[in-house]
Design a protein around this motif. Structure first.
Motif, mmCIF file in Angstrom:
data_model
loop_
_atom_site.group_PDB
_atom_site.id
_atom_site.type_symbol
_atom_site.label_atom_id
_atom_site.label_comp_id
_atom_site.label_asym_id
_atom_site.label_seq_id
_atom_site.Cartn_x
_atom_site.Cartn_y
_atom_site.Cartn_z
ATOM 1 N N GLU A 191 6.798 1.805 9.037
ATOM 2 C CA GLU A 191 5.361 1.480 9.123
ATOM 3 C C GLU A 191 5.062 0.066 8.655
ATOM 4 O OE1 GLU A 191 5.583 5.896 9.153
ATOM 5 O OE2 GLU A 191 6.564 4.281 8.020
ATOM 6 N N ASN A 192 5.944 -0.515 7.838
ATOM 7 C CA ASN A 192 5.742 -1.902 7.420
ATOM 8 C C ASN A 192 5.669 -2.830 8.630
ATOM 9 O OD1 ASN A 192 6.309 -2.642 4.187
ATOM 10 N ND2 ASN A 192 6.923 -0.594 4.821
ATOM 11 N N SER A 193 6.636 -2.702 9.533
ATOM 12 C CA SER A 193 6.638 -3.539 10.738
ATOM 13 C C SER A 193 5.427 -3.233 11.609
ATOM 14 C CB SER A 193 7.922 -3.305 11.539
ATOM 15 O OG SER A 193 9.048 -3.784 10.841
ATOM 16 N N ILE A 194 5.109 -1.967 11.742
ATOM 17 C CA ILE A 194 4.006 -1.556 12.612
ATOM 18 C C ILE A 194 2.680 -2.095 12.085
ATOM 19 C CG2 ILE A 194 2.727 0.437 13.482
ATOM 20 C CD1 ILE A 194 5.401 1.965 13.452
ATOM 21 N N LEU A 195 2.481 -2.051 10.772
ATOM 22 C CA LEU A 195 1.241 -2.564 10.190
ATOM 23 C C LEU A 195 1.073 -4.054 10.468
ATOM 24 C CD1 LEU A 195 1.235 -0.719 6.750
ATOM 25 C CD2 LEU A 195 -0.464 -0.457 8.568
ATOM 26 N N TYR A 196 2.161 -4.809 10.373
ATOM 27 C CA TYR A 196 2.057 -6.249 10.607
ATOM 28 C C TYR A 196 1.750 -6.542 12.070
ATOM 29 C CZ TYR A 196 2.946 -11.222 9.966
ATOM 30 O OH TYR A 196 2.807 -12.591 9.909
ATOM 31 N N VAL A 197 2.397 -5.808 12.965
ATOM 32 C CA VAL A 197 2.144 -6.028 14.393
ATOM 33 C C VAL A 197 0.712 -5.644 14.749
ATOM 34 C CG1 VAL A 197 2.752 -5.214 16.702
ATOM 35 C CG2 VAL A 197 4.546 -5.840 15.096
ATOM 36 N N LYS A 198 0.202 -4.562 14.187
ATOM 37 C CA LYS A 198 -1.195 -4.188 14.430
ATOM 38 C C LYS A 198 -2.143 -5.298 13.979
ATOM 39 C CE LYS A 198 -1.053 0.887 14.356
ATOM 40 N NZ LYS A 198 -1.513 2.102 13.639
ATOM 41 N N ALA A 199 -1.847 -5.886 12.830
ATOM 42 C CA ALA A 199 -2.691 -6.968 12.337
ATOM 43 C C ALA A 199 -2.613 -8.187 13.252
ATOM 44 C CB ALA A 199 -2.269 -7.346 10.915
ATOM 45 N N CYS A 200 -1.415 -8.489 13.762
ATOM 46 C CA CYS A 200 -1.268 -9.612 14.691
ATOM 47 C C CYS A 200 -2.051 -9.374 15.977
ATOM 48 C CB CYS A 200 0.214 -9.833 15.014
ATOM 49 S SG CYS A 200 1.171 -10.582 13.679
ATOM 50 N N GLY A 249 0.806 -1.218 0.000
ATOM 51 C CA GLY A 249 0.000 0.000 0.000
ATOM 52 C C GLY A 249 0.832 1.258 0.000
ATOM 53 N N GLU A 250 0.371 2.268 0.730
ATOM 54 C CA GLU A 250 0.989 3.594 0.711
ATOM 55 C C GLU A 250 2.446 3.555 1.160
ATOM 56 O OE1 GLU A 250 0.424 7.953 2.915
ATOM 57 O OE2 GLU A 250 -1.005 6.319 3.257
ATOM 58 N N LYS A 251 2.794 2.722 2.142
ATOM 59 C CA LYS A 251 4.151 2.674 2.691
ATOM 60 C C LYS A 251 4.982 1.538 2.084
ATOM 61 C CE LYS A 251 3.532 6.110 5.504
ATOM 62 N NZ LYS A 251 4.311 7.366 5.358
ATOM 63 N N ALA A 252 4.660 1.157 0.871
ATOM 64 C CA ALA A 252 5.343 0.024 0.245
ATOM 65 C C ALA A 252 6.759 0.383 -0.183
ATOM 66 C CB ALA A 252 4.552 -0.450 -0.966
ATOM 67 N N HIS A 253 7.621 -0.629 -0.196
ATOM 68 C CA HIS A 253 8.896 -0.518 -0.890
ATOM 69 C C HIS A 253 8.613 -0.991 -2.314
ATOM 70 C CE1 HIS A 253 12.962 -2.090 -2.115
ATOM 71 N NE2 HIS A 253 13.243 -0.842 -1.757
ATOM 72 N N ARG A 254 8.348 -0.042 -3.189
ATOM 73 C CA ARG A 254 7.775 -0.353 -4.492
ATOM 74 C C ARG A 254 8.667 -1.260 -5.338
ATOM 75 N NH1 ARG A 254 3.023 -0.680 -4.573
ATOM 76 N NH2 ARG A 254 2.883 1.308 -3.455
ATOM 77 N N ASP A 255 9.981 -1.089 -5.251
ATOM 78 C CA ASP A 255 10.867 -1.913 -6.073
ATOM 79 C C ASP A 255 10.698 -3.403 -5.792
ATOM 80 O OD1 ASP A 255 11.862 0.276 -7.335
ATOM 81 O OD2 ASP A 255 13.731 0.383 -6.190
ATOM 82 N N SER A 256 10.419 -3.752 -4.528
ATOM 83 C CA SER A 256 10.240 -5.167 -4.193
ATOM 84 C C SER A 256 9.080 -5.768 -4.964
ATOM 85 C CB SER A 256 10.001 -5.319 -2.691
ATOM 86 O OG SER A 256 11.150 -4.980 -1.957
ATOM 87 N N THR A 285 14.886 4.961 11.491
ATOM 88 C CA THR A 285 15.502 5.765 10.438
ATOM 89 C C THR A 285 15.794 4.943 9.179
ATOM 90 O OG1 THR A 285 17.650 5.363 11.492
ATOM 91 C CG2 THR A 285 16.513 7.421 12.039
ATOM 92 N N ASP A 286 15.139 3.785 9.026
ATOM 93 C CA ASP A 286 15.325 2.953 7.833
ATOM 94 C C ASP A 286 15.010 3.780 6.584
ATOM 95 O OD1 ASP A 286 14.972 1.050 5.699
ATOM 96 O OD2 ASP A 286 14.750 -0.500 7.219
ATOM 97 N N GLU A 287 16.003 3.919 5.704
ATOM 98 C CA GLU A 287 15.852 4.815 4.556
ATOM 99 C C GLU A 287 15.243 4.133 3.337
ATOM 100 O OE1 GLU A 287 19.725 2.720 3.855
ATOM 101 O OE2 GLU A 287 18.503 3.375 5.552
ATOM 102 N N LEU A 288 15.106 2.790 3.350
ATOM 103 C CA LEU A 288 14.561 2.073 2.198
ATOM 104 C C LEU A 288 13.154 1.559 2.439
ATOM 105 C CD1 LEU A 288 17.634 0.027 0.884
ATOM 106 C CD2 LEU A 288 16.685 2.157 0.009
ATOM 107 N N VAL A 289 12.978 0.824 3.507
ATOM 108 C CA VAL A 289 11.667 0.259 3.836
ATOM 109 C C VAL A 289 11.084 1.045 5.011
ATOM 110 C CG1 VAL A 289 10.408 -1.790 4.581
ATOM 111 C CG2 VAL A 289 12.365 -2.025 3.037
ATOM 112 N N PRO A 290 9.993 1.772 4.817
ATOM 113 C CA PRO A 290 9.425 2.561 5.910
ATOM 114 C C PRO A 290 9.101 1.692 7.120
ATOM 115 C CG PRO A 290 8.413 3.171 3.827
ATOM 116 C CD PRO A 290 9.262 1.967 3.554
#
Length: 393
Positions: A300-309, A249-256, A293-298
């Protein structure tokens, strides 16, 4: 009546992979009467075929903890049986039942397993990323020799290697086929491999964490079950996701996702690959960590997964560090020099903040050594990353 109980080897009950060549034995002495103590003990260790490898003989002493093995050299990947006998000061005897431990593979040459590979796939006339594969094998060998191994690769050389013809469905099938087969192979051969088939955890980093997370949430998908050994579950028992790619979604690492599906991916494909949308109550427990301060993968990726868990009731743990770039696990020169961010404070700050939280919740439960740190308003750097609590101001 006297007895010995809670018999352990290397502080574990019947361990399956003892990593030391001289394991330690422990037990508890128990007596129904007062003023009865152990006066001597004897430990006997033998192979499964009955061949004796160590008899400590009757040894005077009250020690019941960390009695080190002192017999013939143990062999890797072998089960050993042992019994313990103890006597009290009046000579009354207490014997344990038969216990066992299994030794691990201690040296590189002890490993005899073959690489787990999928069946041949279409459009793979050339070996994909052959140079990267050779580099990875050498990296693993260097790590096993105890050497520093920089886990990065020259990007220009990598781009120059012949790639498989680009076909996203083939690529998806390849990576999932390999991962799910690895889990099934290990679980289905747990006894032979001397591992616990019910405690298999998968770990991934960055885009590799997306692969592991995909197995965690999509292990039951029908398209992943078209292979032998379907009776063996490919669900990992836990996952470790390190600075993971999670969302499309919005916080994606698009290249992946461009590499996974191409630049014209459908909404259905992207939704399937957005892992936070597929967490259920049956998703395996997860441990995640990332830097703010991760400059490649926001982050929020980790936070979104933990919220879902949390929403699904899945056990999870997330560690967020204040400093550091993407790829913190790479054993490169910055890592070796502890150059992980301004001030290199992320681990000390995390520990300090944790102590302050624990102290606020229950001051009496925190040892005084840490309580003084928790009460401090500032953290002072002394240049030693191993410092735990003395450097406060």
């Amino acid at each position: 009546m006297v007895q010995i109980q809670n018999i352990q080897c290397e502080h574990m009950d019947r361990p399956l992979a003892v990593t030391v060549e001289k394991p330690r034995f422990s037990w508890e002495w128990d007596a129904e009467e007062n003023n009865v103590y152990q006066s001597a003990y004897q430990i006997i260790v033998q192979k499964e075929d009955g061949v004796l490898v160590w008899d400590s003989t009757r040894t005077a002493g009250r020690d019941t903890t960390d009695i080190e093995y002192a017999g013939q050299p143990l062999e890797p990947r072998r089960r050993y049986l042992y019994r313990i006998t103890a006597w009290d000061q009046e000579g009354r005897e207490a014997k344990s039942g038969q216990e066992y431990f299994e030794t691990a593979l201690w040296k590189e040459e002890d490993w005899k397993a073959s690489w787990i590979e999928p069946d041949p796939l279409p459009q793979l006339e050339t070996v994909p990323l052959k140079a990267a594969e050779d580099f990875w094998r050498e990296t693993v060998a260097a790590m096993m020799r105890g050497e520093k191994a920089e886990m990065t690769y020259d990007e220009e050389n990598l781009r120059a290697q012949p790639l498989e013809p680009y076909d996203p469905p083939v690529r998806m099938r390849r990576v999932f086929h390999l991962e799910k087969r690895a889990v099934r192979h290990i679980r289905g051969n747990a006894a032979e491999l001397r591992v616990q088939g019910g405690r298999i955890a998968c770990c991934g980093f960055s885009a590799g964490a997306h692969l592991v997370g995909s197995l965690a949430v999509h292990y039951g998908d029908s398209e992943l079950l078209e292979e032998p050994c379907q009776e063996v579950s490919n669900r990992p028992d836990a996952v470790l996701l390190c600075y993971p790619v999670i969302t499309s979604g919005e916080k994606a690492h698009r290249d992946s996702f461009n590499l996974l599906f191409g630049e014209n991916a459908s909404e259905e494909q992207l939704a399937w690959a957005s892992l936070e949308k597929h967490v259920t109550k049956d998703t395996p427990p997860a441990f995640l960590w990332q830097t703010l301060t991760d400059e490649l993968v926001p982050v929020e990726n980790s936070i979104l997964y933990v919220k879902a868990c949390r929403a699904a009731g899945v056990p999870c743990e997330l560690h967020l560090f204040m400093e550091g770039g993407h790829g913190m696990s790479l054993a490169n020169e910055d890592w070796a020099d502890n150059n992980i961010g301004e001030g290199s404070l992320y681990t000390m700050t995390q520990q300090w903040q944790t102590m302050k939280t624990l102290h606020a919740q229950n001051p009496a439960a925190l040892p005084e050594t840490f309580a003084s740190t928790a009460k401090s308003e500032t953290l002072q750097v002394c240049g030693a990353m191993a410092c735990t609590g003395a450097c406060v101001a």
